[in-house]
Design an enzyme around this catalytic site. Structure first.
Site, PDB file in Angstrom:
ATOM      1  N   LEU A  27       0.469  -1.125   0.079  1.00  0.00           N
ATOM      2  CA  LEU A  27       0.013  -0.192  -0.173  1.00  0.00           C
ATOM      3  C   LEU A  27       1.094   1.545  -0.336  1.00  0.00           C
ATOM      4  O   LEU A  27       2.257   1.101   0.551  1.00  0.00           O
ATOM      5  CB  LEU A  27      -0.855  -0.249   1.303  1.00  0.00           C
ATOM      6  CG  LEU A  27      -2.007  -1.606   1.819  1.00  0.00           C
ATOM      7  CD1 LEU A  27      -2.413  -0.535   2.926  1.00  0.00           C
ATOM      8  CD2 LEU A  27      -2.728  -1.484  -0.142  1.00  0.00           C
ATOM      9  N   HIS A  28       0.181   2.555  -0.931  1.00  0.00           N
ATOM     10  CA  HIS A  28       1.043   3.865  -0.521  1.00  0.00           C
ATOM     11  C   HIS A  28      -0.622   4.524   0.011  1.00  0.00           C
ATOM     12  O   HIS A  28      -1.635   4.516  -0.235  1.00  0.00           O
ATOM     13  CB  HIS A  28       2.072   4.249  -1.731  1.00  0.00           C
ATOM     14  CG  HIS A  28       1.095   3.641  -3.252  1.00  0.00           C
ATOM     15  ND1 HIS A  28       0.073   3.707  -3.863  1.00  0.00           N
ATOM     16  CD2 HIS A  28       1.230   2.971  -4.415  1.00  0.00           C
ATOM     17  CE1 HIS A  28      -0.346   3.821  -4.727  1.00  0.00           C
ATOM     18  NE2 HIS A  28       0.727   2.689  -5.266  1.00  0.00           N
ATOM     19  N   HIS A  31      -3.701   4.272  -2.638  1.00  0.00           N
ATOM     20  CA  HIS A  31      -4.224   3.462  -1.849  1.00  0.00           C
ATOM     21  C   HIS A  31      -5.443   3.572  -0.679  1.00  0.00           C
ATOM     22  O   HIS A  31      -6.469   4.123  -0.773  1.00  0.00           O
ATOM     23  CB  HIS A  31      -3.833   1.945  -1.814  1.00  0.00           C
ATOM     24  CG  HIS A  31      -3.482   1.136  -2.325  1.00  0.00           C
ATOM     25  ND1 HIS A  31      -1.777   0.888  -1.901  1.00  0.00           N
ATOM     26  CD2 HIS A  31      -3.557   0.269  -3.870  1.00  0.00           C
ATOM     27  CE1 HIS A  31      -0.987   0.294  -3.504  1.00  0.00           C
ATOM     28  NE2 HIS A  31      -2.518  -0.418  -4.326  1.00  0.00           N
ATOM     29  N   SER A 180       2.602   1.456  -6.655  1.00  0.00           N
ATOM     30  CA  SER A 180       3.690   0.178  -6.151  1.00  0.00           C
ATOM     31  C   SER A 180       5.002  -0.643  -6.240  1.00  0.00           C
ATOM     32  O   SER A 180       6.313  -0.716  -5.645  1.00  0.00           O
ATOM     33  CB  SER A 180       2.770  -1.677  -5.139  1.00  0.00           C
ATOM     34  OG  SER A 180       1.775  -1.169  -4.924  1.00  0.00           O
ATOM     35  N   ARG A 181       4.932  -0.955  -7.675  1.00  0.00           N
ATOM     36  CA  ARG A 181       6.133  -0.588  -8.424  1.00  0.00           C
ATOM     37  C   ARG A 181       6.986   0.329  -8.549  1.00  0.00           C
ATOM     38  O   ARG A 181       8.396  -0.078  -8.860  1.00  0.00           O
ATOM     39  CB  ARG A 181       5.669  -1.063  -9.837  1.00  0.00           C
ATOM     40  CG  ARG A 181       5.190  -2.097 -10.080  1.00  0.00           C
ATOM     41  CD  ARG A 181       4.823  -2.836 -11.638  1.00  0.00           C
ATOM     42  NE  ARG A 181       4.346  -3.804 -12.256  1.00  0.00           N
ATOM     43  CZ  ARG A 181       2.976  -4.022 -12.034  1.00  0.00           C
ATOM     44  NH1 ARG A 181       2.370  -2.749 -12.241  1.00  0.00           N
ATOM     45  NH2 ARG A 181       1.744  -5.018 -12.006  1.00  0.00           N
TER      46      ARG A 181
HETATM   47  P1  AMP Z   1      -3.145  -1.668  -7.281  1.00  0.00           P
HETATM   48  O1  AMP Z   1      -3.574  -2.456  -6.200  1.00  0.00           O
HETATM   49  O2  AMP Z   1      -1.983  -0.862  -7.637  1.00  0.00           O
HETATM   50  O3  AMP Z   1      -4.089  -2.667  -8.170  1.00  0.00           O
HETATM   51  O4  AMP Z   1      -4.543  -0.789  -7.324  1.00  0.00           O
HETATM   52  C1  AMP Z   1      -5.394  -0.823  -6.666  1.00  0.00           C
HETATM   53  C2  AMP Z   1      -6.077   0.310  -6.283  1.00  0.00           C
HETATM   54  O5  AMP Z   1      -5.335   1.637  -6.461  1.00  0.00           O
HETATM   55  C3  AMP Z   1      -6.460   0.787  -8.272  1.00  0.00           C
HETATM   56  O6  AMP Z   1      -7.903   0.709  -8.233  1.00  0.00           O
HETATM   57  C4  AMP Z   1      -5.489   1.942  -8.786  1.00  0.00           C
HETATM   58  O7  AMP Z   1      -5.897   2.474  -9.482  1.00  0.00           O
HETATM   59  C5  AMP Z   1      -5.587   3.192  -7.432  1.00  0.00           C
HETATM   60  N1  AMP Z   1      -4.624   3.247  -7.285  1.00  0.00           N
HETATM   61  C6  AMP Z   1      -3.455   2.563  -6.999  1.00  0.00           C
HETATM   62  N2  AMP Z   1      -2.197   3.440  -7.585  1.00  0.00           N
HETATM   63  C7  AMP Z   1      -2.771   4.947  -7.472  1.00  0.00           C
HETATM   64  C8  AMP Z   1      -3.185   6.395  -7.637  1.00  0.00           C
HETATM   65  N3  AMP Z   1      -1.522   7.347  -7.293  1.00  0.00           N
HETATM   66  N4  AMP Z   1      -3.266   7.618  -7.112  1.00  0.00           N
HETATM   67  C9  AMP Z   1      -4.947   7.220  -6.834  1.00  0.00           C
HETATM   68  N5  AMP Z   1      -5.519   5.705  -6.646  1.00  0.00           N
HETATM   69  C10 AMP Z   1      -3.958   4.888  -7.532  1.00  0.00           C
END
Ligand code: AMP
Length: 292
Positions: A27-28, A31, A180-181
């Site tokens: 998480l960041h 999220h 996350s990457r």
């Molecule tokens: P992930 O864990 O990368 O699958 O992302 C989970 C959710 O967090 C998805 O709906 C992403 O679009 C959202 N998300 C990831 N990075 C960001 C960001 N920088 N700003 C806003 N939402 C994000």
């Protein structure tokens, strides 16, 4: 906060408006901004945390995807998540699924071209989460704009009753979109040129530019990357390529810096008669991912 591994334990007896924030963990603040939005609208906030093998087009990317459940659990709790649903693989996929979900048209452009099968994996796992958890509202980031559009359409087409809410992109102080990457990012100074290019395009849109080719060239002129997969203006309804900014759209970019593939975009909304670029939300301090 309750940490659970089955949908039965995640749904429980709690009453009120149920919000869902689907994630793949590590998480960041991006999220956590979804959690904040869910907190303000919902009585119960469920976060799912599942690295979904179905949506990885390259096995090496799945293998090296960052994972840290303890770190995620403490960040989620701090942010106000009520239930963290972290199912093992065998709960989500007791056997290889024979049924998958395909969202035509929307999945056929951009990310769908460069990551074959990716969107079927996304649509399938989100449909499963919706079916298993029954959220009233679910929260997705505009960071993955094509995914947001696809999920919204999937929910409508398959009659999932909840609302799909899109939230602004959270950016580092220098503009880099959180992902996350990013912990694998060697060369930040080149990665930041994606957002810098998009911000230059946002200024041009504010000045009245509506031509997709000129917006694309503006972004390409700023990019300093190893390889560009695409820079394109697309509609918010179908993620279809546009020649002109004449409806709600997003200007999307995907590029490689070193061995990392980065995506970013600039949503452009139509408010009344005005096209308004959504530059996202900039953190005032570097995110937890950028700190050593
Ligand atoms: P992930 O864990 O990368 O699958 O992302 C989970 C959710 O967090 C998805 O709906 C992403 O679009 C959202 N998300 C990831 N990075 C960001 C960001 N920088 N700003 C806003 N939402 C994000």
């Amino acid at each position: 906060m309750k940490l659970v591994t089955t949908p039965e334990d995640a749904t429980g007896p709690r009453s009120g408006v149920r919000g869902l924030v689907p994630t793949m963990g590590f998480l960041h603040e991006g999220h956590l901004s979804l959690v904040e939005a869910a907190r303000s609208d919902c009585d119960v906030v469920v976060m799912s945390l599942f690295v979904n093998p179905l949506q990885f087009d390259r096995p090496e990317d799945l293998d090296r995807y960052p994972r840290d459940l303890d770190r995620d659990a403490s960040l989620a709790e701090e942010a106000g998540v009520d239930v963290l649903f972290a199912p093992p693989l065998e709960v989500m996929y007791p056997s290889d699924p024979l049924t998958t979900v395909t969202v035509r048209e929307i999945a056929e452009h951009f990310e769908g071209v460069f990551r074959p099968g990716h969107f079927d994996g996304v649509a399938t796992v989100v449909a499963k989460l919706f079916a298993a958890l029954g959220p009233d509202r679910s929260y997705f980031g505009r960071k993955d704009h094509q995914q947001l559009i696809l999920v919204r359409r999937m929910a409508t087409d398959l009659s999932f009753p909840g609302e799909v809410v899109g939230c602004p992109i959270v950016r580092e102080p220098d503009g880099l979109a959180l992902s996350s990457r990013n912990i694998f990012l060697g060369d930040r100074s080149r990665a930041v040129t994606l957002s810098r290019g998009l911000m230059a395009a946002a200024d041009a849109i504010d000045d009245g530019e509506r031509d997709a080719g000129r917006l694309r060239r503006l972004v390409e002129g700023v990019l300093d990357v190893d390889e560009v997969d695409y820079v394109a203006l697309a509609s918010q309804s179908h993620a279809a390529p546009l020649d002109h900014l004449d409806r709600p759209a997003f200007l999307a970019v995907a590029a490689h810096v070193g061995d990392l593939r980065l995506i970013d975009n600039l949503p452009v909304d139509l408010l009344g008669e005005m096209f308004v670029p959504d530059r996202g939300r900039r953190l005032s301090e570097p995110s937890s991912l950028a700190r050593p």
